[in-house]
Design an enzyme around this catalytic site. Structure first.
Site, PDB file in Angstrom:
ATOM      1  N   ASP A 133     -12.158 -63.701  92.831  1.00 25.69           N
ATOM      2  CA  ASP A 133     -11.128 -64.732  92.776  1.00 25.69           C
ATOM      3  C   ASP A 133      -9.797 -64.056  93.079  1.00 25.69           C
ATOM      4  OD1 ASP A 133      -9.987 -67.343  92.074  1.00 25.69           O
ATOM      5  OD2 ASP A 133      -9.171 -66.258  90.357  1.00 25.69           O
TER       6      ASP A 133
ATOM      7  N   ASP B 293     -11.236 -64.704  86.398  1.00 24.87           N
ATOM      8  CA  ASP B 293     -10.566 -64.637  85.094  1.00 24.87           C
ATOM      9  C   ASP B 293     -10.130 -65.999  84.572  1.00 24.87           C
ATOM     10  OD1 ASP B 293      -8.450 -65.151  86.878  1.00 24.87           O
ATOM     11  OD2 ASP B 293      -7.020 -64.162  85.556  1.00 24.87           O
TER      12      ASP B 293
ATOM     13  N   ASP C 296     -13.071 -70.523  87.096  1.00 24.83           N
ATOM     14  CA  ASP C 296     -14.064 -69.560  87.568  1.00 24.83           C
ATOM     15  C   ASP C 296     -15.366 -69.649  86.775  1.00 24.83           C
ATOM     16  OD1 ASP C 296     -12.205 -68.501  89.394  1.00 24.83           O
ATOM     17  OD2 ASP C 296     -11.379 -67.174  87.864  1.00 24.83           O
TER      18      ASP C 296
END
Length: 732
Positions: A427, A626, A630
């Protein structure tokens, strides 16, 4: 043979049940198969991770009581989900952990006491009877879960690890008890073997229950993100607080600054910036005005919003993310433990060999006593002492070493999946980048950077927007003395203005400059285009009819990101970046960290779909993230890796957590997982090697029980020693 009743689709009801007693993937498969075989059941799916079953059935043919009875017959528990299902699940996890811990606290002291007696005092009658007395509670109370599961499997003609444990420990216990009651003095005894096998395995089950309990908290943590109450606007304009559960589509709600937006809705009055990072992971608040949509659980940053509820309860974006997590957990079928797969064939084979040994010596050799001793030797050498230690010791040492290095690995299945990883998805925001805006560039028309920066920061001093805070912090870091401007005004979607030293200063987008008659120049326009092309946010600053400069802020790349990406690539792993940002910003960040494959403009709910798409192409995917958004992708991935500085939900949804947040830990975690799994395979091969080589020797009467016990003990020592080598991982 009874005819199968096919349910009428028009009459189907749907119910969710909580399961108990499942320990592995084969358990979930068996429960699901049993449910689907019931008359009136259209389909049933069992999720091992959440320990729940979703069943569609015809209530005229079968009811919950019938399903509960059917599952009870095969040794598992089934109960309808209650209104307090999440609370019950949490209490169930805690109760399971307490159950294993109680048995650990009984088995270990008694097992050590039996070991002491066995080593030094077994020539004395009191010690033999004492060892027998101390082993009974370990064998039949502490080890009862193994005995019970083995019996339930035996009733339906199946075998698993519990069968091996029960058979081996009961063989050692029964033989030793016979020796105490009827045998000669001195004689061989194996009470310590039975007690310590159970003690070690109980400890492994306790740690497994802890890890599973923590993982199951992810969905409960997601639900806790939502608001608990809402301000409903009455027809006369008054407000009243009501529980979120009481809201209905069409209700008009008022959300003051700093409060969570209760449900999904549409702005019908007011303007503000909304912090959507809880759902999207992106750090910059999104400007909202009349006609825009807002999502429940996001935070209203600075203005009063009046919204009309459009989706409530299970239809909200937050509830859909919860559903995505559950679905992703279901998609990833648990890996059957290697020991269970082998034992399904191994256990019946050992039983047959033991019976053939006894019969052969009795019938052919005419010596029933020698046949009994040889058969017991077969069972003892086949006792899964080393087999039982092979996996838990490697996992305990490997995960312990990982924790010392700031890496938490959740269980043995994680280790098995990690060895096949060939693609890692990062990410962007908060993972490859710092997750917060910072001032990166100052470009002026006349070269006086300090004046432009100081005046812009003085205007932004009154702003709560992260872009404004980045300008203020950047100005102070460059030595500017920032004082708050007067008559501060925020123009939603365009920028801000204030009076600084008697001059009206405008800070914001190009449109703000044009609306207020401030003329720009080609040089500054070109600089803004260049900065925006680099994925940065360009901010114009002007006063007295002219644009004086352009500032740029951006979410900057973490210092460790480029080296961490290069480390993974050196292992032959493809690295991909995924983000909700626009393609230009995403490409700029990817270039800085050395990533060539970018998935940009991906909506929060679509990240798991992107992971699934790569898996469909044959990739074995690890996801690193995080944020709350996600979480579905982390559990959908073959390996979910959470940054420890991120949200609790991401951490709980992951398989591996990097406590320090250091991105180098991604490669380290994969290497450690692979090394630990390799150690488990070595241990299992070593443990079964003893059985394969020595069972025929025992059957031929060439291995008496004492030598069988010695060989078994040496096997256990070898397995533990091999596992302890993992402590050297990462040390030079």
């Amino acid at each position: 043979m009874a005819a199968t009743v096919h349910p009428d689709e028009s009459r189907l009801a749907e119910a969710e049940f909580v399961l108990s007693g499942m320990t592995c993937g084969s358990c979930a498969t068996r429960v699901q198969r049993t449910l689907n075989r019931q008359d009136g059941v259209a389909d049933a799916t069992v999720n091992l991770a959440t320990e729940k079953a979703l069943v569609r059935f015809d209530p005229d043919t079968v009811g919950p009581e019938g399903l509960i009875h059917a599952i009870g017959k095969i040794g598992y528990g089934l109960a309808p989900v209650t209104a307090d299902g999440d609370i019950d699940a949490a209490e169930g996890d805690a109760a399971l952990q307490r159950m294993w811990l109680r048995r650990v606290l009984v088995a270990w002291p008694l097992g050590i006491a039996v070991l002491v007696l066995s080593l030094w005092f077994m020539d004395d009658p009191w010690a033999r009877w004492g060892a027998l007395a101390l082993t009974v509670p370990v064998q039949f109370w502490a080890g009862w879960p193994f005995l019970h599961q083995a019996w339930m499997r035996a009733k339906v003609g199946q075998a698993n690890m519990d069968t091996l444990i029960s058979m081996g420990t009961l063989a050692a216990f029964t033989f030793s008890t016979y020796q105490v009651v009827f045998g000669p003095v001195p004689a061989e005894h194996y009470f310590d073997t039975a007690a310590l096998i159970i003690a070690f395995l109980l400890l492994g089950r306790y740690f497994e229950a802890r890890a599973k309990g923590q993982a199951s908290q992810a969905l409960r943590a997601l639900l806790e993100l939502g608001a608990k109450e809402a301000r409903v606007v009455d027809d006369d304009g008054g407000e009243r607080m009501v529980p979120v559960e009481a809201l209905r589509p069409g209700d008009v709600l008022r959300v003051p600054p700093g409060e969570k937006i209760p449900v999904d809705g549409e702005v019908i009055d007011g303007a503000s910036a909304v912090d959507e990072s809880m759902l999207t992971g992106e750090s910059v608040p999104v400007d909202k005005q009349v006609g825009d949509t807002v999502a429940g659980a996001t935070i209203n940053a600075n203005g009063v919003l009046t919204i009309r509820a459009t989706r409530v309860g299970s239809d909200t974006a937050l509830a859909q993310i919860v559903r995505l997590v559950e679905e992703a957990q279901g998609f990833r079928a648990p890996v059957q433990r290697l020991a269970d797969r082998i034992s399904a064939v191994f256990v019946p084979a050992v039983l047959v060999i033991a019976l053939v040994t006894l019969a052969g010596w009795w019938i052919v050799g005419g010596d029933a006593t020698k046949g009994l001793v040889a058969a017991v030797a077969v069972l003892i050498i086949a006792c899964p002492c080393a087999l039982g230690l092979a996996t838990p010791t490697a996992i305990m040492v490997g995960t312990g070493r990982g924790a010392a290095m700031g890496t938490l690995i959740k269980g043995g299945e994680v280790l098995e999946r990690s060895k096949r990883i060939d693609t890692v998805i990062f990410d962007k925001t908060g993972t490859l980048t710092r997750g917060e805006m910072a001032l990166t560039d100052v470009v002026t028309a006349d070269g006086d950077e300090l004046e432009v920066l100081t005046r812009a920061a003085s205007v932004e001093h009154g702003s709560e927007h992260p872009v404004g805070q980045a300008v203020v912090d950047g100005a102070r870091a460059r030595g500017s003395e920032v004082a708050a401007g007067r008559a501060f005004l925020s123009i939603v979607g365009r920028g801000v203005q204030a009076t600084v030293d008697g001059v009206l200063v405008h800070v914001g987008r190009r449109t703000l400059m044009g609306d207020n008659g401030l003329m720009s120049c080609t040089e500054l326009d070109a600089a803004a285009d260049r900065l925006e092309g680099e994925g940065k946010t360009a901010i114009f600053v002007g006063w007295d009819g002219r644009v004086r400069g352009v500032l740029a802020v951006a979410d900057t790349v973490r210092d460790d990101a480029p080296a961490a990406v290069a480390d993974l690539q050196s292992m032959g792993i493809d690295v991909v970046m995924i983000t909700g940002d626009n393609r230009r910003t995403a490409a700029s960040i990817a270039e800085q960290v050395g990533i060539s494959t970018v998935l940009a403009e991906v909506l929060p709910g679509d990240k798991a779909d992107e992971v699934r798409r790569l898996q469909g192409d044959g990739r074995v995917v690890a996801m690193v993230g995080d944020g709350v958004n996600d979480a579905p992708a982390l559990v959908q991935a073959d390996l979910g890796i959470a940054i420890g500085t991120g949200t609790d939900v991401a951490i709980e949804s992951s398989d591996i957590t990097l406590l320090s947040g250091d991105l180098h830990g991604v490669a380290t975690a994969i290497r450690l997982s692979r090394r630990t799994f390799r150690t488990i395979v070595q241990n299992l091969a070593w443990a079964f090697g003893y059985n394969i080589v020595l069972i025929p020797v025992a059957a031929l009467g060439l291995l008496n029980p004492i030598l069988a016990g010695a060989a078994m003990g040496f096997s256990s020592v070898s397995v533990v020693t091999n596992s302890l080598r993992l402590y050297r991982f990462g040390r030079r």
